[in-house]
Scaffold this motif. Sequence first.
Motif: not given
Length: 85
Positions: A32-58
């Motif tokens: 029962n944990l929120a599923a998040t995405g990390g935009s950081d990366a340890h290789a150039v090809l992974g930068i910005g590949r994943c992220f967290t989408i929220c249901d409402e504007p923050l």
Amino acid sequence: PAFRYLDGLEVCNGLSGETERAFCADVAGHLNLAATGGSDAHAVLGIGRCFTICDEPLGGEEDLICAIKERRCRGAVWDKALLKK
């Protein structure tokens, strides 16, 4: 026992494949944990590949924390199809 101190689990990161993301999503759901995405990366090809989408504007950091605590977000992987939505 340590998972009781968490509000979310990173299910997507720049190096994760479909199998890893599915496993982490299952773990997040089971705990029962929120599923998040990390935009950081340890290789150039992974930068910005994943992220967290929220249901409402923050409006800031506090809104993000609330969205995670209230499970109003999800991890995502960049896909060109997102441009069409």
